[in-house]
Design a protein around this motif. Structure first.
Motif, PDB file in Angstrom:
ATOM      1  N   THR A  65       0.788  -1.309  -0.089  1.00  0.00           N
ATOM      2  CA  THR A  65      -0.102   0.075   0.069  1.00  0.00           C
ATOM      3  C   THR A  65       1.029   1.176   0.024  1.00  0.00           C
ATOM      4  O   THR A  65       1.955   1.081   0.294  1.00  0.00           O
ATOM      5  CB  THR A  65      -0.761   0.077   1.252  1.00  0.00           C
ATOM      6  OG1 THR A  65      -0.076  -0.122   2.453  1.00  0.00           O
ATOM      7  CG2 THR A  65      -1.953  -1.178   1.240  1.00  0.00           C
ATOM      8  N   PRO A  66       0.315   2.459  -0.533  1.00  0.00           N
ATOM      9  CA  PRO A  66       1.051   3.614  -0.464  1.00  0.00           C
ATOM     10  C   PRO A  66       1.302   4.031   1.089  1.00  0.00           C
ATOM     11  O   PRO A  66       0.794   3.384   1.990  1.00  0.00           O
ATOM     12  CB  PRO A  66       0.138   4.606  -0.997  1.00  0.00           C
ATOM     13  CG  PRO A  66      -0.849   3.931  -1.780  1.00  0.00           C
ATOM     14  CD  PRO A  66      -0.948   2.541  -0.980  1.00  0.00           C
ATOM     15  N   GLU A  67       2.502   4.735   1.297  1.00  0.00           N
ATOM     16  CA  GLU A  67       2.811   5.139   2.567  1.00  0.00           C
ATOM     17  C   GLU A  67       1.789   6.112   3.434  1.00  0.00           C
ATOM     18  O   GLU A  67       1.462   6.830   2.423  1.00  0.00           O
ATOM     19  CB  GLU A  67       4.282   5.659   2.690  1.00  0.00           C
ATOM     20  CG  GLU A  67       5.460   4.616   2.423  1.00  0.00           C
ATOM     21  CD  GLU A  67       6.643   5.016   2.624  1.00  0.00           C
ATOM     22  OE1 GLU A  67       6.968   6.357   2.992  1.00  0.00           O
ATOM     23  OE2 GLU A  67       7.759   4.350   2.098  1.00  0.00           O
ATOM     24  N   VAL A  68       1.362   6.061   4.332  1.00  0.00           N
ATOM     25  CA  VAL A  68       0.569   7.175   4.892  1.00  0.00           C
ATOM     26  C   VAL A  68       1.309   8.386   4.719  1.00  0.00           C
ATOM     27  O   VAL A  68       0.432   9.686   4.485  1.00  0.00           O
ATOM     28  CB  VAL A  68       0.262   6.820   6.520  1.00  0.00           C
ATOM     29  CG1 VAL A  68      -0.622   7.885   7.170  1.00  0.00           C
ATOM     30  CG2 VAL A  68      -0.529   5.428   6.377  1.00  0.00           C
ATOM     31  N   TRP A  69       2.473   8.468   4.942  1.00  0.00           N
ATOM     32  CA  TRP A  69       3.385   9.736   4.759  1.00  0.00           C
ATOM     33  C   TRP A  69       2.934  10.599   3.631  1.00  0.00           C
ATOM     34  O   TRP A  69       2.676  11.930   3.780  1.00  0.00           O
ATOM     35  CB  TRP A  69       4.691   9.648   4.916  1.00  0.00           C
ATOM     36  CG  TRP A  69       5.696  10.649   4.949  1.00  0.00           C
ATOM     37  CD1 TRP A  69       6.556  10.885   3.957  1.00  0.00           C
ATOM     38  CD2 TRP A  69       6.051  11.493   5.970  1.00  0.00           C
ATOM     39  NE1 TRP A  69       7.058  11.988   4.326  1.00  0.00           N
ATOM     40  CE2 TRP A  69       7.028  12.361   5.548  1.00  0.00           C
ATOM     41  CE3 TRP A  69       5.356  11.986   7.293  1.00  0.00           C
ATOM     42  CZ2 TRP A  69       7.397  13.450   6.511  1.00  0.00           C
ATOM     43  CZ3 TRP A  69       5.683  13.002   7.913  1.00  0.00           C
ATOM     44  CH2 TRP A  69       6.639  13.756   7.511  1.00  0.00           C
ATOM     45  N   THR A  70       2.947  10.022   2.778  1.00  0.00           N
ATOM     46  CA  THR A  70       2.684  10.795   1.400  1.00  0.00           C
ATOM     47  C   THR A  70       1.327  10.700   0.926  1.00  0.00           C
ATOM     48  O   THR A  70       0.585  11.801   0.565  1.00  0.00           O
ATOM     49  CB  THR A  70       3.703  10.362   0.187  1.00  0.00           C
ATOM     50  OG1 THR A  70       3.665   8.830   0.072  1.00  0.00           O
ATOM     51  CG2 THR A  70       4.905  10.690   0.141  1.00  0.00           C
ATOM     52  N   ALA A  71       0.668   9.577   1.084  1.00  0.00           N
ATOM     53  CA  ALA A  71      -0.750   9.472   0.428  1.00  0.00           C
ATOM     54  C   ALA A  71      -1.621  10.254   1.557  1.00  0.00           C
ATOM     55  O   ALA A  71      -2.647  10.626   0.819  1.00  0.00           O
ATOM     56  CB  ALA A  71      -1.133   7.991   0.431  1.00  0.00           C
ATOM     57  N   GLY A  72      -1.356  10.337   2.712  1.00  0.00           N
ATOM     58  CA  GLY A  72      -2.269  10.841   3.510  1.00  0.00           C
ATOM     59  C   GLY A  72      -1.848  12.394   3.845  1.00  0.00           C
ATOM     60  O   GLY A  72      -2.297  13.096   4.641  1.00  0.00           O
ATOM     61  N   GLY A  73      -0.765  12.872   2.840  1.00  0.00           N
ATOM     62  CA  GLY A  73      -0.413  14.530   3.120  1.00  0.00           C
ATOM     63  C   GLY A  73       0.263  14.969   4.271  1.00  0.00           C
ATOM     64  O   GLY A  73       0.456  16.141   4.574  1.00  0.00           O
ATOM     65  N   TRP A  74       0.684  13.719   4.943  1.00  0.00           N
ATOM     66  CA  TRP A  74       1.567  14.331   6.284  1.00  0.00           C
ATOM     67  C   TRP A  74       2.818  14.849   5.975  1.00  0.00           C
ATOM     68  O   TRP A  74       3.413  15.792   6.659  1.00  0.00           O
ATOM     69  CB  TRP A  74       1.727  12.940   7.044  1.00  0.00           C
ATOM     70  CG  TRP A  74       0.439  12.633   7.795  1.00  0.00           C
ATOM     71  CD1 TRP A  74      -0.367  11.490   7.055  1.00  0.00           C
ATOM     72  CD2 TRP A  74      -0.192  13.076   8.773  1.00  0.00           C
ATOM     73  NE1 TRP A  74      -1.684  11.364   7.793  1.00  0.00           N
ATOM     74  CE2 TRP A  74      -1.357  12.287   8.739  1.00  0.00           C
ATOM     75  CE3 TRP A  74       0.186  13.933   9.764  1.00  0.00           C
ATOM     76  CZ2 TRP A  74      -2.460  12.524   9.760  1.00  0.00           C
ATOM     77  CZ3 TRP A  74      -1.125  14.135  10.822  1.00  0.00           C
ATOM     78  CH2 TRP A  74      -1.998  13.311  10.747  1.00  0.00           C
ATOM     79  N   ALA A  75       3.455  14.366   4.743  1.00  0.00           N
ATOM     80  CA  ALA A  75       4.698  14.929   4.357  1.00  0.00           C
ATOM     81  C   ALA A  75       4.650  16.531   4.178  1.00  0.00           C
ATOM     82  O   ALA A  75       5.613  17.250   4.602  1.00  0.00           O
ATOM     83  CB  ALA A  75       5.294  14.319   3.218  1.00  0.00           C
ATOM     84  N   GLU A  76       3.559  16.955   3.587  1.00  0.00           N
ATOM     85  CA  GLU A  76       3.269  18.304   3.265  1.00  0.00           C
ATOM     86  C   GLU A  76       3.070  19.183   4.735  1.00  0.00           C
ATOM     87  O   GLU A  76       3.623  20.194   4.865  1.00  0.00           O
ATOM     88  CB  GLU A  76       2.020  18.601   2.542  1.00  0.00           C
ATOM     89  CG  GLU A  76       2.302  18.173   0.997  1.00  0.00           C
ATOM     90  CD  GLU A  76       2.289  16.650   0.654  1.00  0.00           C
ATOM     91  OE1 GLU A  76       1.487  16.142   1.453  1.00  0.00           O
ATOM     92  OE2 GLU A  76       2.785  16.269  -0.265  1.00  0.00           O
ATOM     93  N   ARG A  77       2.354  18.530   5.517  1.00  0.00           N
ATOM     94  CA  ARG A  77       1.908  19.139   6.837  1.00  0.00           C
ATOM     95  C   ARG A  77       3.297  19.241   7.648  1.00  0.00           C
ATOM     96  O   ARG A  77       3.374  20.210   8.279  1.00  0.00           O
ATOM     97  CB  ARG A  77       1.006  18.318   7.593  1.00  0.00           C
ATOM     98  CG  ARG A  77      -0.434  18.480   6.923  1.00  0.00           C
ATOM     99  CD  ARG A  77      -1.564  17.808   7.792  1.00  0.00           C
ATOM    100  NE  ARG A  77      -1.870  16.734   6.577  1.00  0.00           N
ATOM    101  CZ  ARG A  77      -2.608  15.876   6.918  1.00  0.00           C
ATOM    102  NH1 ARG A  77      -3.226  15.596   8.187  1.00  0.00           N
ATOM    103  NH2 ARG A  77      -2.807  14.594   6.062  1.00  0.00           N
ATOM    104  N   PHE A  78       3.995  18.467   7.723  1.00  0.00           N
ATOM    105  CA  PHE A  78       5.400  18.462   8.544  1.00  0.00           C
ATOM    106  C   PHE A  78       6.312  19.052   7.561  1.00  0.00           C
ATOM    107  O   PHE A  78       7.198  20.107   8.432  1.00  0.00           O
ATOM    108  CB  PHE A  78       5.872  16.985   8.815  1.00  0.00           C
ATOM    109  CG  PHE A  78       5.481  16.183   9.740  1.00  0.00           C
ATOM    110  CD1 PHE A  78       6.338  16.417  11.070  1.00  0.00           C
ATOM    111  CD2 PHE A  78       4.037  15.501   9.627  1.00  0.00           C
ATOM    112  CE1 PHE A  78       5.752  15.345  12.000  1.00  0.00           C
ATOM    113  CE2 PHE A  78       3.818  14.886  10.647  1.00  0.00           C
ATOM    114  CZ  PHE A  78       4.646  14.605  11.853  1.00  0.00           C
ATOM    115  N   ALA A  79       6.456  19.415   6.485  1.00  0.00           N
ATOM    116  CA  ALA A  79       7.234  20.356   5.795  1.00  0.00           C
ATOM    117  C   ALA A  79       8.676  20.259   5.999  1.00  0.00           C
ATOM    118  O   ALA A  79       9.397  21.381   6.382  1.00  0.00           O
ATOM    119  CB  ALA A  79       6.843  21.630   5.570  1.00  0.00           C
ATOM    120  N   LEU A  80       9.245  18.840   6.305  1.00  0.00           N
ATOM    121  CA  LEU A  80      10.723  18.801   6.622  1.00  0.00           C
ATOM    122  C   LEU A  80      11.509  19.143   5.566  1.00  0.00           C
ATOM    123  O   LEU A  80      11.506  18.961   4.615  1.00  0.00           O
ATOM    124  CB  LEU A  80      10.900  17.537   7.328  1.00  0.00           C
ATOM    125  CG  LEU A  80       9.863  17.057   8.626  1.00  0.00           C
ATOM    126  CD1 LEU A  80      10.094  15.463   8.893  1.00  0.00           C
ATOM    127  CD2 LEU A  80      10.341  17.951   9.759  1.00  0.00           C
TER     128      LEU A  80
END
Length: 174
Positions: A65-80
């Protein structure tokens, strides 16, 4: 826990991580989440993020399955300030120091990751646990061994977060 099968035991284990991390983060200030007891030590923010990120990356690969990090928009919210594929493994102390986020964001990502892990575990039967998932090791790694390894990593880091919480100077708590 009501069952004794491997799925129930693994589910119970993964469900225990979030509350430990939440207790470590409760009432922390921004300064507390990025405080280090010694140069190069991990921070609460990095530990919480890495627990979720490592679990997410590894379970998504197992589940297909896709990673929650990218598929759920968490990467954008964290903006690391590093690539979306970063999980914390092999990061330098300077990179780890760049991880900071509010408690609700850290716990939200961990909750979303745990939910995906638990959904995957619902599909896993005890007979599946002997399936080889990684032949690059000697002996080859089975699904059961990999899941225990992921859980072990989460539990160890959650324990570190709890210990680090106890080391925090009181003036850093909100």
């Amino acid at each position: 826990m009501t069952g004794t099968g491997a799925r129930e035991v693994l589910t119970d284990g993964f469900e225990r991580v979030g509350p430990v991390v939440a207790a470590a983060l409760e009432g922390t200030t921004d300064a507390a989440r990025t405080w280090r007891p010694a140069p190069g030590a991990n921070t609460l923010a990095w530990l919480a993020w890495h627990i979720a990120r490592g679990q997410d990356s590894q379970v998504a690969a197992l589940a297909g399955t896709p990673e929650v990090w990218t598929a759920g928009g968490w990467a954008e919210r964290f903006a690391l300030p590093f690539g979306e594929d970063a999980t914390g493994y092999g990061q330098s102390p300077d990179e780890a120091a760049q991880v900071d986020a509010p408690v609700d964001l850290l716990l939200g990502y961990l909750d979303a990751t745990t939910a995906q892990t638990l959904a995957y575990l619902e599909r896993v039967e005890d007979d599946d646990l002997g399936t080889v998932v990684d032949e690059s090791w000697d002996p080859p790694v089975t699904l059961g061994v990999r899941l225990v390894s992921i859980l072990d990593d989460c539990v160890q880091h959650a324990g570190q977060a709890g210990y680090l919480r106890g080391l925090l100077p009181r003036e850093l708590l909100g």
